[in-house]
Design an enzyme around this catalytic site. Sequence first.
Site, PDB file in Angstrom:
ATOM      1  N   ASP A  21      -3.474   1.499  -1.778  1.00  0.00           N
ATOM      2  CA  ASP A  21      -4.354   1.599  -0.678  1.00  0.00           C
ATOM      3  C   ASP A  21      -5.416   2.830  -0.751  1.00  0.00           C
ATOM      4  OD1 ASP A  21      -5.802   1.022   1.731  1.00  0.00           O
ATOM      5  OD2 ASP A  21      -4.203   1.242   2.974  1.00  0.00           O
ATOM      6  N   ASP A  22      -6.680   2.699  -1.074  1.00  0.00           N
ATOM      7  CA  ASP A  22      -7.737   3.652  -1.145  1.00  0.00           C
ATOM      8  C   ASP A  22      -7.372   4.484  -2.527  1.00  0.00           C
ATOM      9  OD1 ASP A  22      -8.503   2.732   1.069  1.00  0.00           O
ATOM     10  OD2 ASP A  22      -8.670   4.569   2.319  1.00  0.00           O
TER      11      ASP A  22
ATOM     12  N   CYS B 119     -10.516  -2.015   3.408  1.00  0.00           N
ATOM     13  CA  CYS B 119      -9.387  -2.929   3.486  1.00  0.00           C
ATOM     14  C   CYS B 119      -9.408  -4.278   4.004  1.00  0.00           C
ATOM     15  CB  CYS B 119      -8.424  -1.984   4.311  1.00  0.00           C
ATOM     16  SG  CYS B 119      -8.274  -0.035   3.792  1.00  0.00           S
TER      17      CYS B 119
ATOM     18  N   LYS C  45       1.284  -2.974   4.815  1.00  0.00           N
ATOM     19  CA  LYS C  45       0.152  -3.213   5.544  1.00  0.00           C
ATOM     20  C   LYS C  45      -0.206  -4.533   5.564  1.00  0.00           C
ATOM     21  CE  LYS C  45      -4.655  -1.194   5.457  1.00  0.00           C
ATOM     22  NZ  LYS C  45      -5.463  -0.325   4.804  1.00  0.00           N
TER      23      LYS C  45
ATOM     24  N   HIS D 258      -3.228  -5.516   8.592  1.00  0.00           N
ATOM     25  CA  HIS D 258      -4.713  -5.087   8.725  1.00  0.00           C
ATOM     26  C   HIS D 258      -5.721  -6.393   8.845  1.00  0.00           C
ATOM     27  CE1 HIS D 258      -7.892  -1.645   8.419  1.00  0.00           C
ATOM     28  NE2 HIS D 258      -7.893  -1.980   9.544  1.00  0.00           N
TER      29      HIS D 258
ATOM     30  N   ASN E 137      -9.606  -0.919  -2.477  1.00  0.00           N
ATOM     31  CA  ASN E 137     -11.105  -0.537  -2.624  1.00  0.00           C
ATOM     32  C   ASN E 137     -10.900   0.866  -3.167  1.00  0.00           C
ATOM     33  OD1 ASN E 137     -10.356  -0.538   0.579  1.00  0.00           O
ATOM     34  ND2 ASN E 137     -10.735   1.577  -0.147  1.00  0.00           N
TER      35      ASN E 137
END
Length: 660
Positions: free
Chosen positions: A31-32, A70, A124, A126, A281
Amino acid sequence: MWCLKLVCTVLLFNFGLSSNTKPNIILIVADDMGWNDVGFHGSNEIPTPNIDALAYNGVILNGHYTQALCTPSRSAFLTGKYPIHLGMQHIVILEPEPWGLGLNETLFPQRLKNYGYSTHAIGKWHLGFFKKEYTPTYRGFDTHYGYWQGLQDYYDHTVHSTYTSEVGYDMRRNMAVDWDAKGKYSTELFTEEAVKLIREHDTTNPMFMYLAHLAPHSGNDNNPLQAPDEEIAKFAHIADPERRIYAAMVSMLDKSVGKVMSALREKHMLENSIIIFMADNGAQSEGIHANHGSNYPFRGMKYSPWEGAMRCITAVWSPLIKKPQRVSNHLMHISDWLPTLYTAAGLNSSELENIDGFDMWKTISENATNPRTELVYNIDDIDNYAAVRRGDWKYIYGTTTGGTRDKWYGSSGKDGDYSYDENDVLKSQTASALAGVITSMQIREKNLNIQNHKQNETDFSVHLLNSETIANLRDAATVKCPEINEEDLPESAQCKPLESPCLFNLKDDPCERINLASTRPMLVINLEDMLLKARKTAIKIRNVPRDPNANPALWNNTWTNWQDYEVVQKRPVTPQFWSPLAIGLVAAACVAFTIVIIVLVIISSRKSSKSSKMMRVFASYEDPMDLPSTEMKPKFKDQAFEDRETAAHHSFKEALKSIE
């Protein structure tokens, strides 16, 4: 017959094959995570030996694109569609907002269950949770262990709302709140769950595991960067303390990859699996929810239309890949995975209708011609930006946050204090697991070569990884941009997307420094026509405002599927909704109430007066317990009483004298 079954079982065990013919699909999402935060892209700063070993042994997808945020990225992966065709093109689902990925969409795990797959989501989500129908176990996953929101504290698992003061706990096992997770590090919890599911898996069925890590996303803004102290201490060479903790977060993620790969190997599932590692991302280098990741050398960061937001880390390994250990620069979008994995698993691709993804399996496996020639980055008419690509050419107009994310961010990872150790890669858990699988594959090839009387019995299609291969692949995967000072460029070559569209040749200028719009006007027109056609197919955004009933304070301080329950609240009745009759009745009641109060006060006063007189009588004598040293005397004068008292006192004295 039983003998044949026994022989087959022995062969399957010896060669590490399961009785299931469909491949296991394991997706690991970071994530990120920044482009330059893995070793295989050329950085020496943060060692990622397990992720690197996976990439070098498989195919490094250097042309892979996600979305800039996300929620849109995850929706594109699970549906095979661009976010503009899902209503997910504008930002993410914020904490108290009642919306999610449309229930009319059939998700990847729902499709796979039709083919006998066991489906598991970890980490996650989301993609919506305001009603239970939007949560993972209602969208095709047999199990879910993780959190519904976009981030959480790594240890206490609370989620602070981004723009409001709401805060609540968010860790679930399926639909139930998992309070036992408190105090345990998220990355380790999700890794343990993945390993447990692998060890308990019935290998007669294929597995789909969606392991969506929190790492290295920031936690809550009051304590955004978190990792175990012993892991942080390993990165003393990084001067920036925030970047140092980020490195430890990435390192914990890398260890997770190694443990999952080892568990798959021990269960003999790795021999028939497709393993994908990707970032959803680019990194959030600065600003809100900053994690201090590096998108070097690309322009921009998360939530922007630039390469740094959407051209992201991706690598895939599988024994099914015919030409492994290479770098692919073919254009690919995250929506392509659905049809690609359908083909790889031998499923019926004809049932995939109205999707935007392309089947890339032959391109990945055999380096065949790429079916994808163009790409819609995104069209967001609220933020007023859009970007498209055709071939090597990228067209962009507008940007996000007023251009505050449009620069070049992050460490190059080339400091003289850093070095890259290829032996760490070769000794990693992932490298060891893959070496075992590759050796088994070579044994089978050797036996086939002997049977076919091949002159070279060790003419293998797949080879063990070595230092030379690592060096060559790492160099090929490192993006190199010409050194250009933007200020030295002529005005026409400077990109100002808020003023006019920009055009870049990404093959020659992957870092988006030289705007060629003024020199290639026909290309601009062609790409604007492509954009116009794409815009006509876009659907209305799904985003809706926050719902105050989402507040965890109403739900035992947890984030929950609040719209499945009734919130009982006292609402004031305002006068403008009262009828004249109601107003008259209320007024009469008030008058009557006032009269009753007055009568009660009068009665109470009279009773109080009588009581006061009686109290004065009883209070006329002092209590000897209060004043033991004082004689009891009346507090009012009575002559007869005094005469009797004097006579009695005189008689007492006379009697006393006679005794003496």
